[in-house]
Each structure stands twice: as structure tokens, then as C-alpha cells.
Design a protein around this motif. Structure first.
Motif, PDB file in Angstrom:
ATOM      1  N   LYS A   1       0.785  -1.084   0.085  1.00  0.00           N
ATOM      2  CA  LYS A   1      -0.094   0.025  -0.129  1.00  0.00           C
ATOM      3  C   LYS A   1       0.882   1.256   0.013  1.00  0.00           C
ATOM      4  O   LYS A   1       0.632   2.203  -0.653  1.00  0.00           O
ATOM      5  N   GLN A   2       1.817   1.193   0.772  1.00  0.00           N
ATOM      6  CA  GLN A   2       2.866   2.463   0.865  1.00  0.00           C
ATOM      7  C   GLN A   2       3.495   2.520  -0.478  1.00  0.00           C
ATOM      8  O   GLN A   2       3.647   3.790  -0.907  1.00  0.00           O
ATOM      9  N   VAL A   3       4.013   1.537  -1.221  1.00  0.00           N
ATOM     10  CA  VAL A   3       4.678   1.783  -2.476  1.00  0.00           C
ATOM     11  C   VAL A   3       3.690   2.038  -3.540  1.00  0.00           C
ATOM     12  O   VAL A   3       3.827   3.408  -4.165  1.00  0.00           O
ATOM     13  N   TYR A   4       2.287   1.489  -3.396  1.00  0.00           N
ATOM     14  CA  TYR A   4       1.308   2.017  -4.127  1.00  0.00           C
ATOM     15  C   TYR A   4       0.901   3.674  -4.202  1.00  0.00           C
ATOM     16  O   TYR A   4       1.132   4.365  -5.197  1.00  0.00           O
ATOM     17  N   GLU A   5       1.001   4.088  -2.956  1.00  0.00           N
ATOM     18  CA  GLU A   5       0.647   5.554  -2.804  1.00  0.00           C
ATOM     19  C   GLU A   5       1.631   6.405  -2.956  1.00  0.00           C
ATOM     20  O   GLU A   5       1.422   7.259  -3.787  1.00  0.00           O
ATOM     21  N   HIS A   6       2.875   6.053  -2.877  1.00  0.00           N
ATOM     22  CA  HIS A   6       3.895   6.733  -3.446  1.00  0.00           C
ATOM     23  C   HIS A   6       4.153   7.004  -4.858  1.00  0.00           C
ATOM     24  O   HIS A   6       4.177   8.106  -5.259  1.00  0.00           O
ATOM     25  N   PHE A   7       3.871   5.737  -5.547  1.00  0.00           N
ATOM     26  CA  PHE A   7       3.828   5.932  -6.913  1.00  0.00           C
ATOM     27  C   PHE A   7       2.418   6.677  -7.574  1.00  0.00           C
ATOM     28  O   PHE A   7       2.525   7.466  -8.510  1.00  0.00           O
ATOM     29  N   LYS A   8       1.727   6.780  -6.971  1.00  0.00           N
ATOM     30  CA  LYS A   8       0.231   7.323  -7.314  1.00  0.00           C
ATOM     31  C   LYS A   8       0.325   8.765  -7.126  1.00  0.00           C
ATOM     32  O   LYS A   8       0.186   9.646  -7.930  1.00  0.00           O
ATOM     33  N   LYS A   9       1.174   9.312  -6.136  1.00  0.00           N
ATOM     34  CA  LYS A   9       1.470  10.738  -5.708  1.00  0.00           C
ATOM     35  C   LYS A   9       2.675  11.133  -7.036  1.00  0.00           C
ATOM     36  O   LYS A   9       2.343  12.297  -7.547  1.00  0.00           O
ATOM     37  N   PHE A  10       3.554  10.323  -6.952  1.00  0.00           N
ATOM     38  CA  PHE A  10       4.679  10.792  -8.064  1.00  0.00           C
ATOM     39  C   PHE A  10       4.136  10.870  -9.638  1.00  0.00           C
ATOM     40  O   PHE A  10       4.401  11.871 -10.220  1.00  0.00           O
ATOM     41  N   ARG A  11       3.094   9.928  -9.915  1.00  0.00           N
ATOM     42  CA  ARG A  11       2.402  10.089 -11.373  1.00  0.00           C
ATOM     43  C   ARG A  11       1.541  11.353 -11.539  1.00  0.00           C
ATOM     44  O   ARG A  11       1.763  12.083 -12.430  1.00  0.00           O
ATOM     45  N   ALA A  12       0.859  11.515 -10.206  1.00  0.00           N
ATOM     46  CA  ALA A  12      -0.164  12.762 -10.252  1.00  0.00           C
ATOM     47  C   ALA A  12       0.947  14.095 -10.239  1.00  0.00           C
ATOM     48  O   ALA A  12       0.567  14.840 -11.156  1.00  0.00           O
ATOM     49  N   LYS A  13       2.257  13.918  -9.726  1.00  0.00           N
ATOM     50  CA  LYS A  13       2.937  15.198  -9.765  1.00  0.00           C
ATOM     51  C   LYS A  13       3.337  15.209 -11.239  1.00  0.00           C
ATOM     52  O   LYS A  13       3.424  16.601 -11.834  1.00  0.00           O
TER      53      LYS A  13
END
Length: 66
Positions: A20-32
Motif C-alpha cells: 500500500k505504501q509503495v502504491y501510494e508513493h507512485f500514485k502521488k509521483f504520477r500525479a505530480k
């Protein structure tokens, strides 16, 4: 392994919390990244590793010509 500190770190990649932590990190990275591309008016072409890149490039350039 961190060669600067000689520290060895073991991660349990099967852990739901870790995933979940990795998923959330990359989700924020993609949005940015998407926001930066949009504000810079830069187009993105998605090409997966191992995928033939010719068709996505042709599709992109055909859309640009029209």
C-alpha cells in the motif's frame, strides 16, 4: 545493501502495508508528473517495457498532424 553505510535492509514485499505504501508513493509521483507535464504543455507517450514502441509513436504523430 547501501555501499555508503554497509547497511543491509530487508523488505517484506508481500506485506499488504508495504504494498500500500509503495502504491501510494507512485500514485502521488504520477500525479505530480502529470501536473508538471500539463503545466509545461508536454505530451506523454506511454510505452511499456518490452513493448514495441513503433505503434505508440505512430499513433502519437498521426494525432499531431491532424
Amino acid at each position: 545493501y547501501d555501499p555508503e553505510t554497509d547497511e543491509v535492509l530487508t523488505l517484506d514485499t508481500s506485506s499488504p502495508a508495504f504494498r500500500k505504501q509503495v502504491y501510494e508513493h507512485f500514485k502521488k509521483f504520477r500525479a505530480k508528473r502529470e501536473a508538471e507535464f500539463k503545466s509545461s504543455q508536454v505530451d506523454r507517450i506511454d510505452i511499456a517495457n518490452g513493448e514495441d514502441f513503433v505503434d505508440p509513436l505512430l499513433t502519437y504523430f498521426r494525432k499531431r498532424v491532424r
